[in-house]
Design an enzyme around this catalytic site. Structure first.
Site: not given
Ligand code: NAD
Length: 260
Positions: A142, A155
């Site tokens: 991130s 985080y």
């Molecule tokens: P999201 O909530 O849309 O998807 C996350 C997925 O992870 C879900 O399907 C959930 O069921 C799954 N998950 C959660 N805990 C789990 C576990 N213990 N085992 C297996 N699966 C699990 O979130 P997103 O925004 O797509 O985030 C995905 C990644 O991107 C994360 O690591 C997040 O930190 C990172 N990220 C997101 C953003 C943002 O702005 N959305 C920015 C930077 C980084």
């Protein structure tokens, strides 16, 4: 760029960024395992990829459970013959000021982001070594791998930690053809971020509109959210990159929020 004859496993691929990464890798020819805690959603994503001509399999996996990770990756190699790409992406967000951040929440955050990255890496890299084909490991970092924000102690700690893990894996894996990199998105409108907008508004005592404009997108060059496509394209580029010239790096995809 083609990923024909490659097998990719993406964690957290039943939603948001992970889902789009899986779709993109499948569109480039990879067989993709949609590994997620949420089996019903993983099945939906896999079916949708299969219906549009790709090849995907749902797999229930809690990335914090050692046996679940080991057996899920074992299943992948047994069924599909190999694992070439690991997308370690599963993640959650819990926001609170440090003085009231609960210890169970802290441990949960580090378990999903860091234990999950370690466990999936260990299980996948053994097969990447054994096959003699090497592979590409991509961690979902991130901007918070490089920056801090209020309310996000666990985080930010976890996302910084992924840089360290990726660099060690790059050094250990390099001689055996395994590359490791971190993709660092800015804010992307996924369920993870939609949930944070009202939470941050409450904690910071400002409107939801101000959270978006003055907290999330304030430092970008154009006030725009990063998209799941932007992130998936970067992941696909790293997955298909042919040599170890690009390893141990973090690539920031954030509309210029963070420049390094
Ligand atoms: P999201 O909530 O849309 O998807 C996350 C997925 O992870 C879900 O399907 C959930 O069921 C799954 N998950 C959660 N805990 C789990 C576990 N213990 N085992 C297996 N699966 C699990 O979130 P997103 O925004 O797509 O985030 C995905 C990644 O991107 C994360 O690591 C997040 O930190 C990172 N990220 C997101 C953003 C943002 O702005 N959305 C920015 C930077 C980084």
């Amino acid at each position: 760029m083609s990923l024909q004859n490659k097998v990719a496993l993406v964690t957290g691929a039943a939603s948001g960024i992970g889902e789009q990464c899986a779709r993109k890798l499948a569109s480039l020819g990879a067989t993709v395992v949609i590994a997620d805690l949420n089996l019903a959603n993983a099945q939906k994503v896999a079916s949708s990829i299969n219906e549009s001509g790709g090849k995907a399999f749902p797999l229930v996996m809690d990335v914090t459970r050692e046996e679940a990770v080991d057996s899920g990756i074992e299943w992948t190699v047994q069924q599909l013959g190999q694992i070439d790409v690991l997308g370690s992406n599963a993640g959650i967000q819990i926001v609170a000021p440090i003085e009231s951040y609960t210890y169970p929440d802290w441990k949960k955050m580090l378990a999903i982001h860091l234990d999950g990255a370690f466990l999936t890496t260990r299980a996948a890299i053994r097969h990447m070594y054994d096959s003699g084909r090497g592979g590409s490991i991509i961690y979902m970092g991130s901007v918070h791998s490089h920056e801090a924000s209020k309310l996000k102690s666990a985080y930010v700690t976890a996302k910084h930690g992924l840089l360290g893990l990726a660099r060690v894996v790059a050094k250990e894996g390099g001689p055996r053809g395994v590359r490791a990199n971190v993709v660092c998105p800015g804010f992307v409108r996924t369920p993870l971020v939609e949930k944070q907008i009202p939470e941050q508004a409450k904690e910071l005592g400002i409107s939801e509109q101000d959270v978006v404009k003055n907290v999330m997108l304030k430092e970008t060059v154009d006030g725009e959210f990063t998209t799941v496509e932007d992130v998936a394209n970067t992941v696909a580029f790293l997955a298909g990159f042919e040599s170890s010239a690009l390893t141990g790096q973090s690539i920031i995809v954030s509309h210029g929020w963070e420049m390094k």
